[in-house]
Design an enzyme around this catalytic site. Structure first.
Site, PDB file in Angstrom:
ATOM      1  N   ALA A 194     -38.202  25.750 -37.320  1.00 40.05           N
ATOM      2  CA  ALA A 194     -38.418  25.028 -38.579  1.00 40.05           C
ATOM      3  C   ALA A 194     -38.195  25.946 -39.761  1.00 40.05           C
ATOM      4  O   ALA A 194     -38.524  27.135 -39.719  1.00 40.05           O
ATOM      5  CB  ALA A 194     -39.835  24.465 -38.639  1.00 40.05           C
ATOM      6  N   ASP A 195     -37.607  25.371 -40.804  1.00 43.72           N
ATOM      7  CA  ASP A 195     -37.487  26.096 -42.068  1.00 43.72           C
ATOM      8  C   ASP A 195     -38.626  25.727 -43.010  1.00 43.72           C
ATOM      9  O   ASP A 195     -39.017  26.527 -43.846  1.00 43.72           O
ATOM     10  CB  ASP A 195     -36.144  25.779 -42.722  1.00 43.72           C
TER      11      ASP A 195
END
Length: 234
Positions: free
Chosen positions: A138-139
């Site tokens: 995930a960013d």
């Protein structure tokens, strides 16, 4: 970091020492957090699949993307260390092929039972080969659980839900952004058309839509694997 520099004595040497010391702290914390994520994910998955786990992942979330261990790939690495990683399939991750260029390399170095597939093969792979869980990185994770990650992650989540495959996001707490209520508030970067044309050998001048990320709604996510445990909907 600026607070550390401001509190350091005025000499250049002292400032450099303060920066290097903090960088070392960040390195050690990242490795420790990643290993804790790996442990949390492995423990959770093995509670349901004690004989071994078949994984699918996208993009690169291993030692090449982090300080040395990895988040989603760190879960695979921990399962491998316990002798419980049955298999892992890596999506090539178009258009920049982080899966085929980076993740495939790490899988081979770690001697995992890995398979590289095109992004468009994910549905057929889950139908014909099967998997127990998808684990992705995930960013950014929003307050409601919506998650931004490399383009193609949302597609994979939809496919996983169709085939009843668990879908996990592996991410440290530092990725959580509670200032954003949902993924609708995340601004998605759009990359130049030439980058997509060059990697895809498309004709010059072709119009392209080239977003770098997409947002997976929380409703498609089984849980978020963090260094403090696995967060799941109530």
């Amino acid at each position: 970091l600026m607070d550390i520099v401001d509190k350091a004595p005025d000499s250049t040497g002292d400032i450099v020492t303060a920066i290097v010391t903090h960088a070392q702290f960040m390195l050690e914390r990242d490795v420790a957090d990643n290993k804790a994520i790996g442990n949390s994910g492995a423990d959770d998955l093995l509670s349901r699949f004690p004989e071994g786990v078949r994984l699918v992942t996208i993009c690169n979330t291993g030692s090449l993307a982090t300080a040395s261990w990895g988040t989603a790939l760190g879960v695979a690495r921990e399962l491998q260390s316990r002798g419980k990683l049955e298999s892992i399939a890596a999506l090539e991750t178009r258009p920049y092929n982080q899966g085929s260029r980076l993740t495939a390399y790490e899988i081979m170095v770690e001697e995992m039972n890995g398979t590289l597939i095109c992004d468009s093969m994910a549905a057929s792979y889950l139908k014909s080969k099967g998997a127990d869980a998808c684990v992705v990185g995930a960013d950014r994770v929003c307050a409601n659980g919506d998650t931004a990650n490399k383009i193609g992650t949302f597609n994979l989540s939809i496919i996983a839900k169709t085939f009843g495959v668990e879908f996990f996001v592996a991410s440290p707490f530092t990725t959580l952004d509670t200032s954003l209520a949902s993924g609708d508030q995340i601004e998605i970067e759009e990359r130049p058309a030439d980058e997509m044309i060059d990697t895809g050998n498309a004709p010059k001048g072709m119009s392209c839509w080239n977003p770098a990320f997409d947002v997976t709604p929380a409703s498609y996510i089984t849980g978020i694997i963090t260094e403090k445990g696995v967060l799941k909907p109530d």
